[in-house]
Design an enzyme around this catalytic site. Sequence first.
Site, PDB file in Angstrom:
ATOM      1  N   ARG A  59       0.786  -1.224   0.021  1.00  0.00           N
ATOM      2  CA  ARG A  59      -0.024   0.077   0.008  1.00  0.00           C
ATOM      3  C   ARG A  59       1.067   1.195  -0.187  1.00  0.00           C
ATOM      4  O   ARG A  59       0.520   2.235  -0.704  1.00  0.00           O
ATOM      5  CB  ARG A  59      -0.934  -0.012   1.172  1.00  0.00           C
ATOM      6  CG  ARG A  59      -0.535  -0.009   2.331  1.00  0.00           C
ATOM      7  CD  ARG A  59      -1.707   0.063   3.375  1.00  0.00           C
ATOM      8  NE  ARG A  59      -2.239  -0.942   3.538  1.00  0.00           N
ATOM      9  CZ  ARG A  59      -3.634  -1.275   3.921  1.00  0.00           C
ATOM     10  NH1 ARG A  59      -4.369  -0.202   4.536  1.00  0.00           N
ATOM     11  NH2 ARG A  59      -3.921  -2.426   3.910  1.00  0.00           N
ATOM     12  N   THR A  60       1.997   1.492   0.746  1.00  0.00           N
ATOM     13  CA  THR A  60       2.676   2.514   0.835  1.00  0.00           C
ATOM     14  C   THR A  60       3.484   2.736  -0.407  1.00  0.00           C
ATOM     15  O   THR A  60       3.533   3.730  -1.056  1.00  0.00           O
ATOM     16  CB  THR A  60       3.853   2.490   1.945  1.00  0.00           C
ATOM     17  OG1 THR A  60       3.142   2.301   3.170  1.00  0.00           O
ATOM     18  CG2 THR A  60       4.640   3.943   2.022  1.00  0.00           C
ATOM     19  N   LYS A  87      21.912 -11.086  -5.175  1.00  0.00           N
ATOM     20  CA  LYS A  87      23.141 -11.672  -5.476  1.00  0.00           C
ATOM     21  C   LYS A  87      24.344 -11.198  -4.700  1.00  0.00           C
ATOM     22  O   LYS A  87      25.357 -11.552  -4.786  1.00  0.00           O
ATOM     23  CB  LYS A  87      23.401 -11.575  -6.827  1.00  0.00           C
ATOM     24  CG  LYS A  87      22.246 -11.738  -7.815  1.00  0.00           C
ATOM     25  CD  LYS A  87      22.601 -11.712  -9.161  1.00  0.00           C
ATOM     26  CE  LYS A  87      21.517 -11.875  -9.976  1.00  0.00           C
ATOM     27  NZ  LYS A  87      21.580 -11.431 -11.436  1.00  0.00           N
ATOM     28  N   ARG A 109      12.329   2.052   1.562  1.00  0.00           N
ATOM     29  CA  ARG A 109      11.807   1.462   2.799  1.00  0.00           C
ATOM     30  C   ARG A 109      13.048   0.237   2.996  1.00  0.00           C
ATOM     31  O   ARG A 109      13.456  -0.132   2.286  1.00  0.00           O
ATOM     32  CB  ARG A 109      10.603   0.764   2.645  1.00  0.00           C
ATOM     33  CG  ARG A 109      10.248  -0.046   3.860  1.00  0.00           C
ATOM     34  CD  ARG A 109       8.982  -0.664   3.943  1.00  0.00           C
ATOM     35  NE  ARG A 109       8.038   0.498   4.468  1.00  0.00           N
ATOM     36  CZ  ARG A 109       6.926   0.506   4.578  1.00  0.00           C
ATOM     37  NH1 ARG A 109       6.330  -0.642   4.775  1.00  0.00           N
ATOM     38  NH2 ARG A 109       5.858   1.443   4.837  1.00  0.00           N
ATOM     39  N   HIS A 137       8.466   6.740   9.848  1.00  0.00           N
ATOM     40  CA  HIS A 137       7.665   6.719   8.785  1.00  0.00           C
ATOM     41  C   HIS A 137       7.031   7.886   8.483  1.00  0.00           C
ATOM     42  O   HIS A 137       6.092   7.953   8.779  1.00  0.00           O
ATOM     43  CB  HIS A 137       6.656   5.544   9.136  1.00  0.00           C
ATOM     44  CG  HIS A 137       5.857   4.772   7.889  1.00  0.00           C
ATOM     45  ND1 HIS A 137       6.023   5.532   6.682  1.00  0.00           N
ATOM     46  CD2 HIS A 137       5.209   3.850   7.651  1.00  0.00           C
ATOM     47  CE1 HIS A 137       5.284   4.860   5.715  1.00  0.00           C
ATOM     48  NE2 HIS A 137       4.805   3.840   6.179  1.00  0.00           N
TER      49      HIS A 137
END
Lengths: 313, 184
Positions: A59-60, A87, A109, A137
């Site tokens: 959603r964000t 990797k 994020r 946040h």
Amino acid sequence: MGFDQRKDLLGIRDLGRDEIEQILDTAIPMKDILKRNIKKVPVLRGKGVITVFYENSTRTRTSFELAGKYLSADTSNLAVSTSSVQKGETLRDTIKTIEVMGPDILVMRHGMSGAPHYVARNTSMRVINAGDGTNEHPTQALLDMFSIREHKGTLEGLTVTIVGDILHSRVARSNIYGLTKFGCEVRVVGPSTLMPPEIEKLGVKSFCRLEPALAGADVVNVLRLQKERQQAGLFPSLDEYSNLFMIRPEHLRLLADDGIILHPGPMNRGVEISSEIADGPRTLVNEQVTNGVAVRMAVLFLMMGGSRSEIAG
Amino acid sequence: MQLRDKNQIMDSMAMKRALTRIAHEIIEASKGVHGVALVGIRRRGGPLATRLADEIEYIEGQRVPVGILDITLYRDDLTTLANQPMVHRTEVPFDINGKTIVLVDDVIYTGRTVRAGLDALIDLGRPKRIQLAVLIDRGHRELPIKPDFVGKNVPTSLEEVVSVSVTEIDGDDKVVIQELIPEN
């Protein structure tokens, strides 16, 4: 200094009250755009926004992508789970690779607190923190403040109770930093094992029982309980948690007459919030999602719209 | 750069007479005011649109809808401006589809503001026709845009600025030509 003079948005902690107000005021006309048939303005035409999420969040990420698209920016998403990060590429190398592809804004994020701060110091792209570890946040706090202000007309002097896992919650921390700047009485309540020591030093009142924390509150911000915390032994059982801290219909009478309930989503119904409350008229969950797009449009616009040659690089 | 007043070219009465004449011209062009609405470009176009609506109501006995358009998100020069302008709300509380929209602004200069206004308006719907009314046309167009209704044509040099004051925002009504004084 206005927020439009900043290179990055890393947290609410270092934002001034004027900067927060500039973002919230700009989000009002942005929300108007979301109500129109043609949800698009040309202001960020030719600008690139890339979202890089090291933790899952549909959603964000979608909210940022749509915000960018509604402002005519080109948005793209780096799927970390299928990228070279798997990797063994370092964060710095990943960011440098993205940088030379030419986006203007990096929305990031990361599970580690401080990761966006590290990236911001090492790139000329503007960096928006979309959640870092247990730290902050900022856009969630901004959309919460926007939703509260929209309903109450002001933020000044309100009583806001934050319920749940305060210890691990970046939403709680950003909300505390933001709301206390506006003179709100911020209360936190949750199991003592999920309460940071000396939380009062952030200017909040802490409670271990739900009812006194809700008494007279104008706003209740219910945090999502991460169920893995129970496996980690931080509280005995989900049943016990919901018995003690779930917001139920009988709690409404404890609040101020026009008290409202926020939840950052996704909700665990029957754990931190009952279904009756989740679907009730005083709960703003869906409105928060809409406001999230408007607030992120405001942030993207303010970061990209003006001339900032004096801080480029 | 500083600005120095050079010449006042309109006072309150002259502005009123110009708006009265424009109101008559709008009515004449549309053969009445059926389907006509006024949309002012923020900031000073807003009060001017309201005053034109007052004049039209006085003449025709009928009120036309008035809206305000904020064009900040449609400007093509945001990245070259030193200070970012505040975004305000666009308030057009009526359906513009099929209407004759008269876009109202205080001064037309390069035409870029009007272009932004046209883009902003078209994102709200599909008017039957868009016309442009300005209090002052100072020339120096950079785009092929020509107003339909003009209060006063004022030939200016590029070193001059036309400053329109309205009571609602500035406390008085006047139009002044100012000149730029280079700093030593």
